[in-house]
Enzyme design. Structure first.
Site, PDB file in Angstrom:
ATOM      1  N   ARG A 152       0.851  -1.211   0.000  1.00  0.00           N
ATOM      2  CA  ARG A 152       0.000   0.000   0.000  1.00  0.00           C
ATOM      3  C   ARG A 152       0.882   1.255   0.000  1.00  0.00           C
ATOM      4  NH1 ARG A 152      -2.949  -3.701  -0.257  1.00  0.00           N
ATOM      5  NH2 ARG A 152      -5.036  -4.000   0.585  1.00  0.00           N
ATOM      6  N   TYR A 155      -0.926   4.617  -0.823  1.00  0.00           N
ATOM      7  CA  TYR A 155      -1.977   4.882   0.172  1.00  0.00           C
ATOM      8  C   TYR A 155      -1.359   5.326   1.504  1.00  0.00           C
ATOM      9  CZ  TYR A 155      -6.276   4.221   2.855  1.00  0.00           C
ATOM     10  OH  TYR A 155      -7.370   4.413   3.658  1.00  0.00           O
ATOM     11  N   THR A 190     -16.549  -1.720   3.525  1.00  0.00           N
ATOM     12  CA  THR A 190     -17.226  -0.732   2.666  1.00  0.00           C
ATOM     13  C   THR A 190     -16.924  -1.067   1.209  1.00  0.00           C
ATOM     14  OG1 THR A 190     -15.316   0.725   2.484  1.00  0.00           O
ATOM     15  CG2 THR A 190     -16.770   1.111   4.366  1.00  0.00           C
TER      16      THR A 190
HETATM   17  P1  NAD Z   1     -15.857   4.462  -0.350  1.00  0.00           P
HETATM   18  O1  NAD Z   1     -15.157   4.182  -1.634  1.00  0.00           O
HETATM   19  O2  NAD Z   1     -16.998   3.616   0.050  1.00  0.00           O
HETATM   20  O3  NAD Z   1     -16.312   5.993  -0.319  1.00  0.00           O
HETATM   21  C1  NAD Z   1     -15.457   7.025  -0.729  1.00  0.00           C
HETATM   22  C2  NAD Z   1     -16.295   8.171  -1.270  1.00  0.00           C
HETATM   23  O4  NAD Z   1     -15.406   9.222  -1.680  1.00  0.00           O
HETATM   24  C3  NAD Z   1     -17.127   7.777  -2.509  1.00  0.00           C
HETATM   25  O5  NAD Z   1     -18.473   8.172  -2.335  1.00  0.00           O
HETATM   26  C4  NAD Z   1     -16.460   8.539  -3.636  1.00  0.00           C
HETATM   27  O6  NAD Z   1     -17.351   8.916  -4.682  1.00  0.00           O
HETATM   28  C5  NAD Z   1     -15.891   9.753  -2.904  1.00  0.00           C
HETATM   29  N1  NAD Z   1     -14.816  10.393  -3.670  1.00  0.00           N
HETATM   30  C6  NAD Z   1     -13.767   9.802  -4.273  1.00  0.00           C
HETATM   31  N2  NAD Z   1     -13.035  10.705  -4.919  1.00  0.00           N
HETATM   32  C7  NAD Z   1     -13.623  11.911  -4.710  1.00  0.00           C
HETATM   33  C8  NAD Z   1     -13.334  13.237  -5.120  1.00  0.00           C
HETATM   34  N3  NAD Z   1     -12.292  13.506  -5.923  1.00  0.00           N
HETATM   35  N4  NAD Z   1     -14.132  14.228  -4.703  1.00  0.00           N
HETATM   36  C9  NAD Z   1     -15.218  13.970  -3.921  1.00  0.00           C
HETATM   37  N5  NAD Z   1     -15.557  12.728  -3.517  1.00  0.00           N
HETATM   38  C10 NAD Z   1     -14.764  11.716  -3.906  1.00  0.00           C
HETATM   39  O7  NAD Z   1     -14.710   4.440   0.763  1.00  0.00           O
HETATM   40  P2  NAD Z   1     -14.742   4.318   2.364  1.00  0.00           P
HETATM   41  O8  NAD Z   1     -14.229   2.987   2.728  1.00  0.00           O
HETATM   42  O9  NAD Z   1     -16.019   4.776   2.910  1.00  0.00           O
HETATM   43  O10 NAD Z   1     -13.571   5.332   2.713  1.00  0.00           O
HETATM   44  C11 NAD Z   1     -13.790   6.645   3.154  1.00  0.00           C
HETATM   45  C12 NAD Z   1     -12.502   7.186   3.736  1.00  0.00           C
HETATM   46  O11 NAD Z   1     -12.068   6.340   4.805  1.00  0.00           O
HETATM   47  C13 NAD Z   1     -11.333   7.258   2.759  1.00  0.00           C
HETATM   48  O12 NAD Z   1     -10.593   8.434   3.001  1.00  0.00           O
HETATM   49  C14 NAD Z   1     -10.515   6.033   3.103  1.00  0.00           C
HETATM   50  O13 NAD Z   1      -9.149   6.182   2.767  1.00  0.00           O
HETATM   51  C15 NAD Z   1     -10.712   5.974   4.595  1.00  0.00           C
HETATM   52  N6  NAD Z   1     -10.467   4.670   5.207  1.00  0.00           N
HETATM   53  C16 NAD Z   1     -11.180   3.582   4.801  1.00  0.00           C
HETATM   54  C17 NAD Z   1     -10.923   2.364   5.402  1.00  0.00           C
HETATM   55  C18 NAD Z   1     -11.653   1.119   5.014  1.00  0.00           C
HETATM   56  O14 NAD Z   1     -11.196   0.033   5.405  1.00  0.00           O
HETATM   57  N7  NAD Z   1     -12.762   1.192   4.303  1.00  0.00           N
HETATM   58  C19 NAD Z   1      -9.963   2.264   6.421  1.00  0.00           C
HETATM   59  C20 NAD Z   1      -9.265   3.402   6.795  1.00  0.00           C
HETATM   60  C21 NAD Z   1      -9.545   4.609   6.191  1.00  0.00           C
END
Ligand code: NAD
Length: 255
Positions: A152, A155, A190
């Site tokens: 990663r 990331y 998610t």
């Molecule tokens: P997800 O893919 O379900 O949702 C992400 C959302 O961000 C989507 O609705 C997408 O359309 C939107 N997005 C992407 N690019 C964009 C842009 N340029 N402008 C506006 N919106 C934009 O992902 P998630 O799992 O809900 O993740 C949300 C956050 O949590 C992220 O920052 C991710 O890095 C972080 N995160 C997720 C996890 C995990 O395991 N799911 C763990 C740690 C951190």
């Protein structure tokens, strides 16, 4: 339940996953929620769900990588409500790969969304928060912003940057009434994680392995992260600033 009664909250990336869960929890806690996402369909579905439960949400199209978009969204919110109490910079993307497997284009794209996106939107809202001497900024980092994760590279690089930006902003602005924190979740079930799993040759095996990186033996639910966010945004967390708040099922405790 912590109260966010009458708070004006904007959440980026709230059309899916953790952001959508946060939007529902914030609305439930009494906030008026702006759902800002590049994904119009997903965002509007979340708005419809919240409004049909008698709570308040509104969709705004936003690409966080686009500075003009960010300025426009800030103008609209501030013109219509004259303030923003809580800004949640949640939109984020991921990719799988070591340094040699990561292209320059991937690296730039992750940086543009995960880091520059937070910079762009926060810059658009911060002057109005400073004028009121009140504001809460919550950035979505990751466990990958606290410990390295194999495969990663891009990331983790961007999420370590989110933690750094959060702490620097807290140092610069906490004495001016602005609290700045970030959340560092372990793996949350998610669409984001499902997309990563699909990149593995054996997604079911990868799912089992990803579940056991948490000491609890399972991935987190989006609602668990949303609960932490509601607390951090509430006035009960008035003494929390500059924190990288871990909600990682014990991942960072060690092996
Ligand atoms: P997800 O893919 O379900 O949702 C992400 C959302 O961000 C989507 O609705 C997408 O359309 C939107 N997005 C992407 N690019 C964009 C842009 N340029 N402008 C506006 N919106 C934009 O992902 P998630 O799992 O809900 O993740 C949300 C956050 O949590 C992220 O920052 C991710 O890095 C972080 N995160 C997720 C996890 C995990 O395991 N799911 C763990 C740690 C951190």
């Amino acid at each position: 339940m912590f109260s966010l009664n009458n708070k004006i909250v904007l959440i980026t990336g709230a059309g899916s996953g953790i952001g959508a869960a946060m939007a529902e929890s914030f609305a439930q806690a009494g906030a008026r929620v702006f759902i800002a996402d590049i994904n119009k369909t997903g965002g509007q579905e979340v708005v419809a769900k919240i409004n049909s439960a008698g709570r308040q949400a509104e969709f705004m199209g936003l690409d966080v990588t686009n500075e003009e978009d960010c300025n426009q969204v800030a103008r609209q919110v501030l013109d219509s409500h004259s303030r923003l109490d809580v800004l949640i910079n949640n939109a984020g993307i991921g990719s799988v790969g070591t340094l040699l497997q990561t292209t320059g284009q991937d690296m730039d794209h992750l940086y543009a969304v995960n880091v520059r996106g937070i910079f762009n939107l926060t810059k658009a809202f911060l002057p109005a928060m400073l004028d009121r001497k009140y504001g809460v900024i919550l950035n979505m980092a990751s466990i990958g912003g606290v410990v390295g994760i194999r495969d990663r590279l891009a990331y983790c690089t961007t999420k370590f940057a989110v933690v750094g930006m959060t702490k620097s902003m807290a140092l610069d602005h906490s004495h001016q009434g602005i609290r700045v924190n970030c959340i560092c979740p372990g793996r949350v079930e998610t669409p984001f994680v499902k997309a990563r799993l699909a990149e593995y040759p054996d997604p079911e095996k990868a799912y089992r392995e990803m579940s056991t990186t948490q000491l609890t033996g399972r991935m987190l639910r989006p609602e668990e992260v949303a609960g932490a966010a509601v607390y951090l945004a509430s006035d009960e967390a008035a003494s929390i600033t500059g924190a990288a708040f871990l909600i990682d099922g014990g991942w960072s405790a060690g092996k």
